[in-house]
Design a protein around this motif. Structure first.
Motif, PDB file in Angstrom:
ATOM      1  N   ASP A  39      -5.081  -9.240   3.698  1.00 31.50           N
ATOM      2  CA  ASP A  39      -5.342  -8.320   2.579  1.00 31.50           C
ATOM      3  C   ASP A  39      -4.895  -6.912   2.914  1.00 31.50           C
ATOM      4  OD1 ASP A  39      -6.188  -7.829  -0.025  1.00 31.50           O
ATOM      5  OD2 ASP A  39      -8.215  -7.282   0.602  1.00 31.50           O
ATOM      6  N   GLY A  81      -6.009  -3.949   0.522  1.00 38.48           N
ATOM      7  CA  GLY A  81      -5.581  -4.505  -0.763  1.00 38.48           C
ATOM      8  C   GLY A  81      -4.137  -4.942  -0.694  1.00 38.48           C
ATOM      9  N   ARG A 107     -12.297  -1.941  -3.950  1.00 39.79           N
ATOM     10  CA  ARG A 107     -11.215  -1.073  -3.490  1.00 39.79           C
ATOM     11  C   ARG A 107     -10.815  -0.177  -4.647  1.00 39.79           C
ATOM     12  NH1 ARG A 107     -13.139  -4.570   0.207  1.00 39.79           N
ATOM     13  NH2 ARG A 107     -11.761  -4.806   2.027  1.00 39.79           N
ATOM     14  N   TYR A 116      -8.229   3.102  -5.755  1.00 27.91           N
ATOM     15  CA  TYR A 116      -6.930   3.603  -5.325  1.00 27.91           C
ATOM     16  C   TYR A 116      -6.688   5.004  -5.845  1.00 27.91           C
ATOM     17  CZ  TYR A 116      -6.344  -1.104  -3.746  1.00 27.91           C
ATOM     18  OH  TYR A 116      -6.543  -2.283  -3.081  1.00 27.91           O
ATOM     19  N   HIS A 166     -11.509  -5.347  -7.036  1.00 31.73           N
ATOM     20  CA  HIS A 166     -11.836  -6.310  -5.993  1.00 31.73           C
ATOM     21  C   HIS A 166     -10.577  -7.119  -5.746  1.00 31.73           C
ATOM     22  CE1 HIS A 166     -16.201  -5.818  -5.784  1.00 31.73           C
ATOM     23  NE2 HIS A 166     -16.172  -5.637  -7.073  1.00 31.73           N
ATOM     24  N   THR A 167     -10.155  -7.224  -4.500  1.00 32.98           N
ATOM     25  CA  THR A 167      -8.983  -8.017  -4.183  1.00 32.98           C
ATOM     26  C   THR A 167      -9.389  -9.472  -4.143  1.00 32.98           C
ATOM     27  OG1 THR A 167      -8.151  -6.203  -2.880  1.00 32.98           O
ATOM     28  CG2 THR A 167      -7.125  -8.341  -2.535  1.00 32.98           C
ATOM     29  N   ALA A 220      -7.108 -12.218  -0.094  1.00 33.49           N
ATOM     30  CA  ALA A 220      -8.465 -11.731   0.188  1.00 33.49           C
ATOM     31  C   ALA A 220      -8.961 -12.196   1.532  1.00 33.49           C
ATOM     32  CB  ALA A 220      -9.414 -12.196  -0.910  1.00 33.49           C
TER      33      ALA A 220
END
Length: 408
Positions: free
Chosen positions: A38, A43, A378, A380, A402-403, A408
């Motif tokens: 990830d 991410g 996450r 950005y 959320h990744t 992930a």
């Protein structure tokens, strides 16, 4: 409204800047940004796109699923290498998605060839040679047989051997004799492949540490990982700023409970921390389920992992729990629930860094950032575009991601 009282804020502008700095350290080589795990917790897709914008011409993933996730997310126009898989991996899909594949064992060449035939197109292959790490890779006795088989498959148009590569065991100790020994073994392997008539596109050995400290090992391509995200792979040599790197992740939370307790109160499981005087405790709602290392618990004699609260550097008080940690805010503390707590960040505003947490937990910064849990959103930002105003970090983006999926 946030459904979780913490977040990992990732500065994609820092990722771009770091790629440019790494390219400057290896001006004769292409740069592969390693985005496995990830993107080291940052991410997968956003980090990969930022790395490409910064000038990376390759992306590296450990798992085939990570590479496929990139392609399905529309990451194209850049080469992607996947290098770690077991029998039965989705290699047909990888070939169809134009993913380069590492071959580290004789059986792997057979499976890549089967995947290429099923896909009806040629597989791009990098031969992984074990030059002394004793992990993944072809040992010297296997190379000649795999190379002969690969050449036969090339004649059929099934595979195209485009690369040879290896990995260093002691790159983070630049003067270690194994670095020279592995470099010599790699050069021998490259020569053997080229003598067999293979026209190699890339020969690559250097990871992040070698990218920054061993120019002679750069060959055609360097593979920085942790340094893409602004952390030093050789903290005992120099910190990130010495290499022109900026840590990209800030892990922050909000105080939940704030309350006074009397002297002698035991804190958290096992009461390994007892407050020495009347004080105020704060509860930070993240714990080892969110990646806070339990090994960074605080004791009566040793403060735990560092936290910044209200501009003050404090430490975890007592044992790290699954979902929360406690911090001794001190007598007369003025913090209230909802106040910001920074576990780690770039360090430019006095906050702890991932390396500080690594030191507190007896580990490496790689583990600190990659272990930030999946339930932590996450967010950005783009420091290059937003800039920094009045000495504060750029504002957090309003969307939280959320990744999920393969990365992930």
């Amino acid at each position: 409204m946030n459904d979780f009282p913490a977040r990992a804020v990732v500065d994609l502008g820092a990722v771009r800047r770091n790629i440019r700095s790494l390219a400057a350290h290896a001006p004769t080589a292409q740069v592969m940004a390693v985005v496995k795990a990830d993107a080291y917790g940052h991410g997968l897709v956003p980090s990969a796109l930022a790395a490409v914008q910064g000038g990376a011409t390759w992306l590296g993933t450990a798992q085939v699923g990570e590479a496929l996730h990139l392609r399905r997310a529309g990451v194209t126009g850049v080469r992607v290498l996947a290098w770690l898989y077991a029998p039965g991996a989705p290699l047909r899909e990888a070939v169809e998605a134009d993913v380069d594949l590492s071959v580290a064992a004789p059986w792997a060449l057979d499976e890549v060839a089967a995947g290429a035939r099923a896909a009806g197109r040629t597989a791009r292959v990098h031969l992984k040679v074990d030059t002394g790490l004793s992990r993944n890779g072809l040992v010297p006795g296997q190379l000649s047989g795999v190379l002969a088989a690969a050449r036969a498959l090339e004649a059929e148009g099934v595979v195209d051997v485009v690369g040879v590569w290896s990995h260093l065991a002691f790159a983070d100790d630049p003067g270690h004799p194994t670095v020279r020994a592995q470099a010599a073994a790699f050069a021998q392997a490259v020569a053997a492949v080229e003598r067999a008539g293979v026209c190699l596109e890339v020969r690559h050995l250097a990871n992040a540490a070698a990218t920054l400290t061993a120019p002679a090992l750069h060959w055609d391509l360097v593979r920085p990982g942790i340094s893409v995200y602004g952390l030093s792979p050789v903290p005992q040599v120099a910190g990130p700023e010495s290499f022109g790197l900026v840590p990209a992740m800030t892990f922050e939370a909000e105080l939940a409970t704030v309350k006074p307790v009397p002297a002698g109160s035991g804190v958290s499981y096992g009461h390994q921390y007892v407050v020495p005087h009347d004080t105020v405790l704060g509860v930070v709602p993240v714990g080892y389920a969110d990646g806070v290392p339990r090994h960074a618990s605080g004791t009566q004699d040793r403060p735990g992992g560092p936290l910044q609260v209200g501009g003050r550097r404090l430490g975890v008080a007592g044992r790290v729990c699954m979902d929360q940690v406690v911090v001794d805010l001190g007598p007369g503390a003025r913090e209230v629930p909802g106040d910001r707590v920074v576990l780690f960040g770039p360090g430019t505003h006095g906050e702890p860094t991932a390396q500080d947490w690594a030191d507190a937990a007896g580990t490496i910064s790689y583990e600190i950032v990659t272990r930030v849990g999946g339930r932590v959103p996450r967010s950005y930002v783009d420091g290059e575009r937003d800039g920094e105003r009045d000495g504060e970090p750029p504002a957090t983006a309003t969307t939280h991601a959320h990744t999920t999926g393969a990365g992930a």
